[in-house]
Design an enzyme around this catalytic site. Structure first.
Site, PDB file in Angstrom:
ATOM      1  CB  CYS A 189      -0.922   0.009   1.214  1.00 27.98           C
ATOM      2  SG  CYS A 189      -2.277   1.198   1.093  1.00 27.98           S
ATOM      3  CG  ASP A 201      -3.397   0.089  10.819  1.00 32.20           C
ATOM      4  OD1 ASP A 201      -2.351  -0.278  11.405  1.00 32.20           O
ATOM      5  OD2 ASP A 201      -3.412   0.962   9.934  1.00 32.20           O
TER       6      ASP A 201
END
Length: 227
Positions: free
Chosen positions: A6, A135
């Site tokens: 990412c 996360d």
């Protein structure tokens, strides 16, 4: 185990990730992020991603009209909602552009429990999420902190496939193999600088995760890349 790289901003980095058989490429459409790209940049970067590799558009509290504009201009496959979006907001926004979606949950060890994480996942599953991303929580940031959360808060009986993010790199990702997760997501752990990837770090990360695919020290290009 699937791998999402990412936070791309450079075309050469996209090409390197493709050669390494990354499963998904994440583009950040959140202007405050140091890894953010514009629609124009996103068009160039996404055009370099071949079929069977997913393009993921990361958005943070994006209004519906902006999401529609993004979808009209970028051929992404999946929306990654990474802000404060509720399950119903995610469902409505994704429906407006007819895209599959995932939701990032920022796990806070001081407030969350295994049951509360599982309950949040259940709520997004009911709303139609394809997967959930876990996360690390940060008070002032929506992600990309490089911090790791308490993995004991990952439920083993999740109602959605789990993508793990937060502080991963080639040295510690092997420790995730036994976790009840579907995929890993990395950004800072494969970088030279924010938004600029390191091909050697990307290769080392892939070798650490997909050990069955990477038996040799040297990387050979997939035969279909230049055909």
């Amino acid at each position: 185990m699937h791998v999402k790289f990412c936070g791309f901003t450079q075309l050469d980095d996209i090409k390197a990730a493709v050669k390494l058989n990354a499963d998904a490429i994440g583009l950040v459409f959140y202007p405050p992020s140091p890894r953010a790209v514009t629609i124009e940049q996103g068009q160039i970067l996404s055009a370099a991603v071949p079929a069977f590799i997913s393009v993921v558009a990361l958005v943070v509290n994006m209004p519906e009209d902006e999401l529609i504009e993004l979808a009209d201009n970028i051929p992404f496959d999946i929306i990654q909602f990474h802000g404060d979006e509720t399950p119903e907001q995610c469902r409505q926004l994704a429906s407006s552009v007819n895209k599959r979606w995932i939701k990032a949950l920022r796990v806070n060890a001081e407030q969350d429990t295994l049951d509360s994480v599982k309950m949040q996942i259940d709520n997004f599953a009911t709303a139609g999420a394809s997967s959930i991303l876990l996360d690390a929580y940060h008070q002032h940031k929506y992600g990309g902190t490089g911090a790791r959360f308490d993995w004991s808060l990952i439920p083993s009986d999740s109602s959605l496939p789990i993508i793990l993010a937060g502080g991963l790199d080639a040295d510690n990702v092997a420790a995730t193999i036994e976790l009840p997760i579907y995929a890993v997501d990395v950004s800072g752990g494969i970088e030279i600088d924010k938004g600029k990837k390191d091909p050697a770090k990307m290769r080392a990360f892939m070798k650490a995760v997909k050990r069955d695919r990477w038996q040799n020290e040297t990387l050979s290009e997939p035969s279909n890349i230049n055909s």
